[in-house]
Enzyme design. Structure first.
Site, short mmCIF file in Angstrom:
data_model
loop_
_atom_site.label_atom_id
_atom_site.label_comp_id
_atom_site.label_asym_id
_atom_site.label_seq_id
_atom_site.Cartn_x
_atom_site.Cartn_y
_atom_site.Cartn_z
N ASP A 15 -48.94 -22.21 58.14
CA ASP A 15 -49.24 -21.82 56.76
C ASP A 15 -49.14 -20.31 56.57
O ASP A 15 -49.37 -19.80 55.48
CB ASP A 15 -50.60 -22.35 56.30
CG ASP A 15 -51.76 -21.79 57.09
OD1 ASP A 15 -51.53 -21.10 58.11
OD2 ASP A 15 -52.93 -22.05 56.70
N ASP A 54 -47.58 -19.30 62.54
CA ASP A 54 -48.77 -19.58 63.34
C ASP A 54 -48.81 -21.07 63.67
O ASP A 54 -47.89 -21.82 63.34
CB ASP A 54 -50.04 -19.13 62.62
CG ASP A 54 -50.33 -19.91 61.36
OD1 ASP A 54 -49.39 -20.47 60.77
OD2 ASP A 54 -51.51 -19.99 60.95
N SER A 59 -55.33 -23.46 63.41
CA SER A 59 -54.45 -22.41 62.91
C SER A 59 -53.92 -21.51 64.04
O SER A 59 -53.21 -21.95 64.91
CB SER A 59 -55.19 -21.60 61.85
OG SER A 59 -54.35 -20.69 61.21
N ASP A 71 -50.33 -23.77 62.64
CA ASP A 71 -50.19 -24.82 61.61
C ASP A 71 -49.21 -24.43 60.52
O ASP A 71 -49.07 -25.13 59.51
CB ASP A 71 -51.55 -25.18 61.01
CG ASP A 71 -52.16 -24.07 60.18
OD1 ASP A 71 -51.86 -22.89 60.42
OD2 ASP A 71 -52.97 -24.37 59.27
#
Length: 449
Positions: free
Chosen positions: A246, A242, A100, A244
């Site tokens: 999400d 960010d 992340s 990833d």
């Protein structure tokens, strides 16, 4: 109690326990063990741009195939795409390889159920039980029973079509000048493509990942980079993702940072006005600003708070039957469209609200929420449990609670993904919070935990 999984999967420094190729191989075998007796079992894998992603992906694939389960390889894609494609391809589960918002030398593995939701605590505990008790040690299929790998070439197209279907027909972003900060992460291809296809005039930054620059002084954890670019380009607004993708943080046309609380507030007020927010209730966590509660309550709505983590937000949303929830960090869940946080979806839903509100600038809409001063402290510790049980620290935290009673709060929690203790101070008087935080830093430094 879980030994490998934290609040958001297994996390750690790549090539160090538990984030080694060996662990990934056996975690892949363990996950596949759950589905080995299904008809045509398959597991979908996606990852972000970290240099260690190749190694961990290869190890996971080897482990899964060695159990006789097939792999659908999505490649470098945002976490929400893995969740969507797991459902779309009827996979038995999905796996995301990502840490992340963490630095590039970290990585992680998280499991997603076939319905697109993250594995629950009990499901993660079951994987750990099989892993540590070595239940899969004798399962080594041969000949035609070894798993195969299929690369998904049309996965992104499916997701893009779906994302566009969540918007009104003939929805367009023509006339908007938008800056996107892709954090050199998983959003660097698909997110700019969607904005361009919708007609936006686009400036894209941090979209050249090299495996080591993901989240480096950019992305949603460093929104000042985006703020400067929005002002320099005289853009209408910007979005910062960010690693990833999400989560998302926005910047308005004046260069003000618009965090997850403010994005939720803008969207929640719009839904309340249209009578499309069930029970006029939105879910957030203990980290959200008290100003969020006040603006929602002023509109006749209600805020329900949960533990930190988007999975807990989602569980509460399902429990009370509402459609909007999220975190200050930018994890926003529109449960009618997604099974978790989705930075691209959130960006487009916010753009839809801007258009529905007669084209008002983001600065105008976000200003309805008054943000109370907050100070967030991160303390790197050797032993999180020892910190929380330290009597001197317990005493000072109790004293701070008494100091802030009625005009603020202190909230202490261990990070679920790093060796950190996070402390939130919030109140009406910023100077008072600064003095308290300085005193707290000195006390904790002396304890050397």
């Amino acid at each position: 109690m879980k030994k490998l999984f934290g609040t958001d999967g297994i996390r750690g420094i790549a090539n160090r326990e538990p984030m080694t190729a060996e662990v990934a191989f056996h975690i892949g075998r363990t996950g596949a063990y759950l589905f080995r007796d299904e008809v045509d079992p398959k597991i979908l894998i996606g990852r972000d741009t970290r240099i260690s992603g190749d190694m961990l992906e290869a190890a996971l694939i080897a482990g899964i195939c060695s159990m006789g389960v097939n792999v659908l390889r999505a490649g470098i894609v945002p976490t929400p795409i893995v969740a969507y494609l797991t459902r779309a391809y009827n996979a038995n589960c999905g796996i995301v390889i990502s840490a992340s918002h963490n630095p590039f030398d970290h990585n992680g593995i998280k499991y997603i159920r076939k319905d697109g939701f993250k594995f629950s605590d009990s499901e993660e505990e079951e994987i750990e039980r099989i892993y540590f008790e070595n239940h899969s040690k004798d399962e080594w299929p041969t000949k035609k029973n070894i798993g195969r790998v299929k690369k998904l070439s049309e996965g992104e197209e499916k997701y893009i079509d779906y994302i566009k279907s969540t918007l009104p027909s003939k929805f367009t972003l023509k006339g908007y000048k938008i800056v996107l900060d892709c954090a050199n992460g998983a959003s660097y291809i698909i997110t700019p493509r969607v904005f361009k296809e919708l007609g936006a005039e686009l400036i894209t930054i941090n979209d050249k990942p090299d495996g080591t620059n993901i989240n480096f002084n950019c992305g949603s954890t460093h929104p000042d980079f985006l703020r400067k670019e929005v002002l320099r380009q005289q853009a209408d607004l910007g979005f910062s993702y960010d690693g990833d993708a999400d989560r998302v943080i926005a910047v308005d046309e004046k260069g003000n940072i618009v965090d997850g609380d403010q994005i939720m507030a803008v969207c929640a007020l719009n839904l309340i006005k249209k009578d499309q927010l069930p029970n006029k209730t939105v879910v957030t966590t203990m980290m959200s600003n008290v100003g969020f509660d006040k603006v929602i309550e002023k509109a006749g709505g209600k805020v329900v708070r949960t533990n930190i983590g988007d999975r807990y937000v989602l569980e509460m949303m399902k429990k009370i039957n509402t459609v909007l929830g999220g975190e200050q960090s930018g994890h926003i869940i529109f449960s009618e469209h997604s099974t978790g946080g989705d930075g691209l979806l959130t960006s487009l839903q916010l753009m839809k609200v801007l258009q529905e509100e007669e084209g008002k600038p983001l600065s105008n809409l976000a200003s309805v929420m008054e943000k109370y001063p907050q100070i967030i402290l991160n303390f790197e510790v050797k032993d999180k449990e020892k910190f929380l049980k330290n009597i001197h620290i317990e005493r000072i935290i109790k004293e701070i609670k008494n100091q802030l009673d009625g005009e603020g709060r202190i909230f202490v929690r261990p990070s679920g993904t790093e060796s950190l203790i996070r402390v939130l101070l919030e109140g009406e008087d910023k100077d008072k919070l600064e003095k308290i935080s300085q005193n707290l830093r000195e006390i904790i430094k002396k304890e050397d935990i």
